[in-house]
Motif scaffolding. Structure first.
Motif, mmCIF file in Angstrom:
data_model
loop_
_atom_site.group_PDB
_atom_site.id
_atom_site.type_symbol
_atom_site.label_atom_id
_atom_site.label_comp_id
_atom_site.label_asym_id
_atom_site.label_seq_id
_atom_site.Cartn_x
_atom_site.Cartn_y
_atom_site.Cartn_z
ATOM 1 N N GLY A 1 0.620 -1.138 0.144
ATOM 2 C CA GLY A 1 -0.014 -0.025 0.169
ATOM 3 C C GLY A 1 0.721 1.055 -0.162
ATOM 4 N N PHE B 1 -6.481 0.719 -2.070
ATOM 5 C CA PHE B 1 -5.503 0.506 -1.219
ATOM 6 C C PHE B 1 -5.757 0.479 0.235
ATOM 7 N N THR C 1 2.445 -4.209 -3.591
ATOM 8 C CA THR C 1 1.272 -4.930 -3.024
ATOM 9 C C THR C 1 1.778 -6.532 -2.742
#
Length: 256
Positions: A7, A158, A76
């Protein structure tokens, strides 16, 4: 493993029609060295390094008509999961998740206002190995005419939460992930920014001296879009490289 939590922006790379000139311009501006990927299908993709540690990349455009652009990558654990979230939140999957050799998996998306961004799921390549020091990426910022829509979209994708702060006549938004502000957002300002890019992600590189960096960029064939000026975070300038890719330099404000 990425050097930053999922994120969080972890990488930036340049798509440019003149990679040879980028390998000249940026090393002379930031003190980088370039390591060219050996695989022929990588198209000469270059990992720029600062003191032997990866800080950014550069490669040929994905499609011939692509304008020169710096792209922000967000770390990620699962690029496919993010792709599903982007679609459900009203964004576009521009390039579905795919493996980049043994380095990692990536995908390219666009938010509902058309701002392109990428994700990086690290394998052998963690992303940037150093951040926030002169010559390295230090900040990533969304410039968008629809901040309210972006707040909904990026929280869904996110888990970012907006942290709004007044900045002169506009509201500046920090994207909060847990206890950390990981990126920023602001509306377009004035006529200095590309009219054909109503929403875009912008990359900032730290420098020791913003005035000297802007002058050096101009000497090397770049353009000063916004001359060095003071903002709460430090002294910054908006620049274009010789092929037209927009980027920023910032000399961060000291403590206090």
């Amino acid at each position: 493993m990425s050097t930053v939590p999922p994120g969080t922006p972890c990488w930036a790379d340049l798509a440019t029609p003149d990679l040879a000139d980028a390998r000249r311009f940026y090393p002379q501006l930031f003190g980088w060295t370039g390591r060219i990927a050996p695989e022929p299908e990588a198209g000469g993709y270059t990992v720029f390094q600062l003191d032997g540690r990866a800080v950014a990349g550069g490669g040929p455009p994905a499609i011939p008509e692509q304008v020169p652009i710096w792209s922000t990558y967000v770390a990620t654990d699962d690029a496919d999961l993010v792709a599903g979230r982007v679609e459900r939140a009203g964004g576009q999957v521009v390039v579905p998740p795919f493996a980049v050799f043994d380095r990692g998996r990536m995908a390219v998306f666009a938010d509902p206002c058309g701002a392109a961004f990428s994700v990086w799921q690290p394998m052998a390549m963690p992303g940037a190995e150093v951040l926030g020091v002169p010559g390295a990426m230090s900040w990533n910022e969304l410039v968008t005419p629809d901040p309210d829509g972006a707040k909904v979209f990026y929280e869904l994708v996110f888990g970012w939460h907006p942290d709004d702060q007044p900045m002169g006549s506009v509201t500046y938004t920090g994207w909060r992930l847990g206890a950390q502000i990981v990126a920023g957002m602001m509306p377009p300002l004035g006529d200095d920014f590309p009219a054909d890019s109503p929403a875009y992600w912008s990359v900032y590189f730290a420098v020791a001296d913003a005035d000297a960096a802007a002058a050096r960029a101009a000497e090397l064939g770049g353009t000063i879009l916004v001359p060095p000026q003071d903002i709460p975070a430090g002294r910054y300038a908006a620049l274009r490289d010789p092929q037209g890719a927009l980027f920023n330099v910032i000399a961060p404000a000291g403590p206090g």
